[in-house]
Enzyme design. Structure first.
Site, PDB file in Angstrom:
ATOM      1  N   ILE A   1       0.832  -1.204   0.000  1.00  0.00           N
ATOM      2  CA  ILE A   1       0.000   0.000   0.000  1.00  0.00           C
ATOM      3  C   ILE A   1       0.864   1.252   0.000  1.00  0.00           C
ATOM      4  CG2 ILE A   1      -0.211   0.208   2.529  1.00  0.00           C
ATOM      5  CD1 ILE A   1      -3.277   0.706   2.017  1.00  0.00           C
ATOM      6  N   CYS A   2       0.352   2.307  -0.649  1.00  0.00           N
ATOM      7  CA  CYS A   2       0.950   3.639  -0.577  1.00  0.00           C
ATOM      8  C   CYS A   2      -0.212   4.617  -0.375  1.00  0.00           C
ATOM      9  CB  CYS A   2       1.794   3.953  -1.811  1.00  0.00           C
ATOM     10  SG  CYS A   2       0.862   3.999  -3.353  1.00  0.00           S
ATOM     11  N   ARG A   3      -0.134   5.804  -0.904  1.00  0.00           N
ATOM     12  CA  ARG A   3      -1.245   6.738  -0.718  1.00  0.00           C
ATOM     13  C   ARG A   3      -2.389   6.464  -1.694  1.00  0.00           C
ATOM     14  NH1 ARG A   3      -1.775  13.315  -1.042  1.00  0.00           N
ATOM     15  NH2 ARG A   3      -3.959  13.295  -0.482  1.00  0.00           N
TER      16      ARG A   3
ATOM     17  N   MET B   1      -3.934   4.214   0.759  1.00  0.00           N
ATOM     18  CA  MET B   1      -4.394   4.677   2.068  1.00  0.00           C
ATOM     19  C   MET B   1      -5.589   5.618   1.962  1.00  0.00           C
ATOM     20  SD  MET B   1      -2.872   3.099   4.495  1.00  0.00           S
ATOM     21  CE  MET B   1      -3.601   4.087   5.816  1.00  0.00           C
TER      22      MET B   1
END
Length: 108
Positions: A59-61, A87
């Site tokens: 996961i990232c933004r 996120m």
């Protein structure tokens, strides 16, 4: 069409091994509870922190950095899945989050 698996936040198992590849300041502000934090550019040097037998959910933004991490990890023989929407979607979906600064978790 992608050769790499991507799943929506709602399909991430509650006990998933989550790898957060965002920058330190993003992690401190808020992250998935129980996630492991290794910024994208540090993954090659910290690969020994990942268990090759784990199914990783990355996961990232918003999904771009995590997609690149998944590409690289799969190329190294890991099983890795990108979390669609990152996120931002995790937060919007009400999934558990914590912060490292004592404040209410937010996504930066």
């Amino acid at each position: 069409m992608s050769d790499y698996e991507t799943v929506p936040v709602g399909d991430v198992p509650a006990d998933a091994k989550i790898l957060d590849v965002r920058e330190d300041y993003e992690w401190v502000a808020g992250h998935a509870e129980g996630a492991l934090h290794i910024p994208l550019d540090q993954i090659p040097g910290r690969l020994d922190e990942l268990d090759p037998d784990d199914d990783l959910y990355v996961i990232c933004r918003t999904g771009g950095r995590s997609y690149r991490a998944v590409q690289w990890l799969v190329g190294q023989g890991y099983t890795a899945t990108n979390i669609a929407g990152g996120m931002d979607m995790w937060f919007e979906s009400g999934r558990p989050m914590v912060s490292e600064n004592g404040l209410k978790p937010v996504v930066l």
